[in-house]
Design a protein around this motif. Structure first.
Motif, PDB file in Angstrom:
ATOM      1  N   LEU A  45       0.823  -1.205   0.000  1.00 39.00           N
ATOM      2  CA  LEU A  45       0.000   0.000   0.000  1.00 39.00           C
ATOM      3  C   LEU A  45       0.857   1.254   0.000  1.00 39.00           C
ATOM      4  O   LEU A  45       1.954   1.257   0.554  1.00 39.00           O
ATOM      5  CB  LEU A  45      -0.898   0.055   1.240  1.00 39.00           C
ATOM      6  N   PHE A  46       0.335   2.308  -0.618  1.00 39.21           N
ATOM      7  CA  PHE A  46       0.902   3.637  -0.446  1.00 39.21           C
ATOM      8  C   PHE A  46       0.021   4.356   0.557  1.00 39.21           C
ATOM      9  O   PHE A  46      -1.208   4.307   0.481  1.00 39.21           O
ATOM     10  CB  PHE A  46       0.892   4.429  -1.764  1.00 39.21           C
ATOM     11  N   ARG A  47       0.633   5.033   1.510  1.00 37.86           N
ATOM     12  CA  ARG A  47      -0.074   5.855   2.492  1.00 37.86           C
ATOM     13  C   ARG A  47       0.181   7.296   2.070  1.00 37.86           C
ATOM     14  O   ARG A  47       1.317   7.767   2.078  1.00 37.86           O
ATOM     15  CB  ARG A  47       0.498   5.591   3.883  1.00 37.86           C
ATOM     16  N   VAL A  48      -0.899   7.990   1.669  1.00 36.74           N
ATOM     17  CA  VAL A  48      -0.763   9.339   1.130  1.00 36.74           C
ATOM     18  C   VAL A  48      -1.472  10.322   2.059  1.00 36.74           C
ATOM     19  O   VAL A  48      -2.657  10.191   2.330  1.00 36.74           O
ATOM     20  CB  VAL A  48      -1.359   9.436  -0.301  1.00 36.74           C
ATOM     21  N   LYS A  49      -0.707  11.305   2.547  1.00 41.43           N
ATOM     22  CA  LYS A  49      -1.258  12.337   3.427  1.00 41.43           C
ATOM     23  C   LYS A  49      -1.576  13.558   2.569  1.00 41.43           C
ATOM     24  O   LYS A  49      -0.727  14.038   1.815  1.00 41.43           O
ATOM     25  CB  LYS A  49      -0.239  12.724   4.499  1.00 41.43           C
ATOM     26  N   GLY A  55      -8.717  22.705   5.110  1.00 39.13           N
ATOM     27  CA  GLY A  55      -7.748  22.595   6.198  1.00 39.13           C
ATOM     28  C   GLY A  55      -7.656  21.218   6.816  1.00 39.13           C
ATOM     29  O   GLY A  55      -6.795  20.964   7.664  1.00 39.13           O
ATOM     30  N   GLU A  56      -8.533  20.333   6.416  1.00 45.35           N
ATOM     31  CA  GLU A  56      -8.533  18.965   6.955  1.00 45.35           C
ATOM     32  C   GLU A  56      -7.385  18.156   6.341  1.00 45.35           C
ATOM     33  O   GLU A  56      -7.133  18.226   5.147  1.00 45.35           O
ATOM     34  CB  GLU A  56      -9.868  18.301   6.621  1.00 45.35           C
ATOM     35  N   VAL A  57      -6.700  17.404   7.174  1.00 44.48           N
ATOM     36  CA  VAL A  57      -5.665  16.487   6.699  1.00 44.48           C
ATOM     37  C   VAL A  57      -6.264  15.084   6.667  1.00 44.48           C
ATOM     38  O   VAL A  57      -6.845  14.634   7.663  1.00 44.48           O
ATOM     39  CB  VAL A  57      -4.414  16.517   7.608  1.00 44.48           C
ATOM     40  N   VAL A  58      -6.160  14.420   5.522  1.00 41.31           N
ATOM     41  CA  VAL A  58      -6.694  13.065   5.383  1.00 41.31           C
ATOM     42  C   VAL A  58      -5.572  12.132   4.933  1.00 41.31           C
ATOM     43  O   VAL A  58      -4.613  12.545   4.295  1.00 41.31           O
ATOM     44  CB  VAL A  58      -7.878  12.988   4.386  1.00 41.31           C
ATOM     45  N   ILE A  59      -5.731  10.872   5.289  1.00 41.89           N
ATOM     46  CA  ILE A  59      -4.801   9.831   4.891  1.00 41.89           C
ATOM     47  C   ILE A  59      -5.547   8.867   3.979  1.00 41.89           C
ATOM     48  O   ILE A  59      -6.594   8.341   4.359  1.00 41.89           O
ATOM     49  CB  ILE A  59      -4.266   9.045   6.107  1.00 41.89           C
ATOM     50  N   LEU A  60      -5.025   8.652   2.782  1.00 43.23           N
ATOM     51  CA  LEU A  60      -5.596   7.671   1.873  1.00 43.23           C
ATOM     52  C   LEU A  60      -4.624   6.521   1.755  1.00 43.23           C
ATOM     53  O   LEU A  60      -3.402   6.727   1.723  1.00 43.23           O
ATOM     54  CB  LEU A  60      -5.809   8.270   0.476  1.00 43.23           C
ATOM     55  N   LYS A  61      -5.149   5.319   1.708  1.00 41.19           N
ATOM     56  CA  LYS A  61      -4.329   4.134   1.470  1.00 41.19           C
ATOM     57  C   LYS A  61      -4.663   3.638   0.081  1.00 41.19           C
ATOM     58  O   LYS A  61      -5.827   3.364  -0.218  1.00 41.19           O
ATOM     59  CB  LYS A  61      -4.583   3.083   2.543  1.00 41.19           C
ATOM     60  N   ILE A  62      -3.636   3.539  -0.748  1.00 39.20           N
ATOM     61  CA  ILE A  62      -3.818   3.192  -2.146  1.00 39.20           C
ATOM     62  C   ILE A  62      -3.052   1.919  -2.444  1.00 39.20           C
ATOM     63  O   ILE A  62      -1.853   1.821  -2.157  1.00 39.20           O
ATOM     64  CB  ILE A  62      -3.340   4.344  -3.042  1.00 39.20           C
ATOM     65  N   ALA A  64      -0.850  -0.572  -4.134  1.00 37.76           N
ATOM     66  CA  ALA A  64       0.276  -0.365  -5.040  1.00 37.76           C
ATOM     67  C   ALA A  64       0.186  -1.201  -6.301  1.00 37.76           C
ATOM     68  O   ALA A  64       0.849  -0.910  -7.278  1.00 37.76           O
ATOM     69  CB  ALA A  64       1.598  -0.649  -4.306  1.00 37.76           C
ATOM     70  N   GLY A  65      -0.641  -2.228  -6.286  1.00 34.58           N
ATOM     71  CA  GLY A  65      -0.797  -3.063  -7.472  1.00 34.58           C
ATOM     72  C   GLY A  65      -1.885  -2.590  -8.406  1.00 34.58           C
ATOM     73  O   GLY A  65      -1.719  -2.552  -9.606  1.00 34.58           O
ATOM     74  N   SER A  66      -2.995  -2.135  -7.821  1.00 29.97           N
ATOM     75  CA  SER A  66      -4.157  -1.793  -8.638  1.00 29.97           C
ATOM     76  C   SER A  66      -4.479  -0.311  -8.693  1.00 29.97           C
ATOM     77  O   SER A  66      -5.216   0.122  -9.577  1.00 29.97           O
ATOM     78  CB  SER A  66      -5.387  -2.529  -8.091  1.00 29.97           C
ATOM     79  N   GLY A  67      -3.987   0.464  -7.737  1.00 30.24           N
ATOM     80  CA  GLY A  67      -4.336   1.871  -7.664  1.00 30.24           C
ATOM     81  C   GLY A  67      -5.646   2.133  -6.962  1.00 30.24           C
ATOM     82  O   GLY A  67      -6.102   3.259  -6.856  1.00 30.24           O
ATOM     83  N   GLU A  68      -6.264   1.076  -6.428  1.00 21.28           N
ATOM     84  CA  GLU A  68      -7.547   1.194  -5.724  1.00 21.28           C
ATOM     85  C   GLU A  68      -7.362   1.911  -4.397  1.00 21.28           C
ATOM     86  O   GLU A  68      -6.424   1.633  -3.647  1.00 21.28           O
ATOM     87  CB  GLU A  68      -8.106  -0.204  -5.476  1.00 21.28           C
TER      88      GLU A  68
END
Length: 70
Positions: A45-49, A55-62, A64-68
């Protein structure tokens, strides 16, 4: 012989469709409309901040194989 086997194993272990760190940042930016602050790879997974415009900070988990986005 051992080197060839190791190379073959590495090629099989990394899917051809795997996304890059830049791809993960682009996906997160497109999904949120915010500014990407950091990208870390954690296993498969990529963890993207991301800092959103409100002003909200969110973390997305993407994936790494599919981009989902998870």
């Amino acid at each position: 012989m051992m080197r060839a086997a190791l190379l073959t194993l590495l090629l099989v272990a990394v899917p051809a469709w795997a996304i890059s760190r830049d791809d993960a940042a682009r996906i997160a930016q497109e999904r949120t409309g915010g500014k990407v602050l950091a990208v870390e790879q954690q296993g498969t997974l990529f963890r993207v901040k991301v800092l959103k415009s409100n002003g909200e900070v969110v973390i997305l988990k993407i994936d790494a194989g599919s981009g989902e986005v998870r």
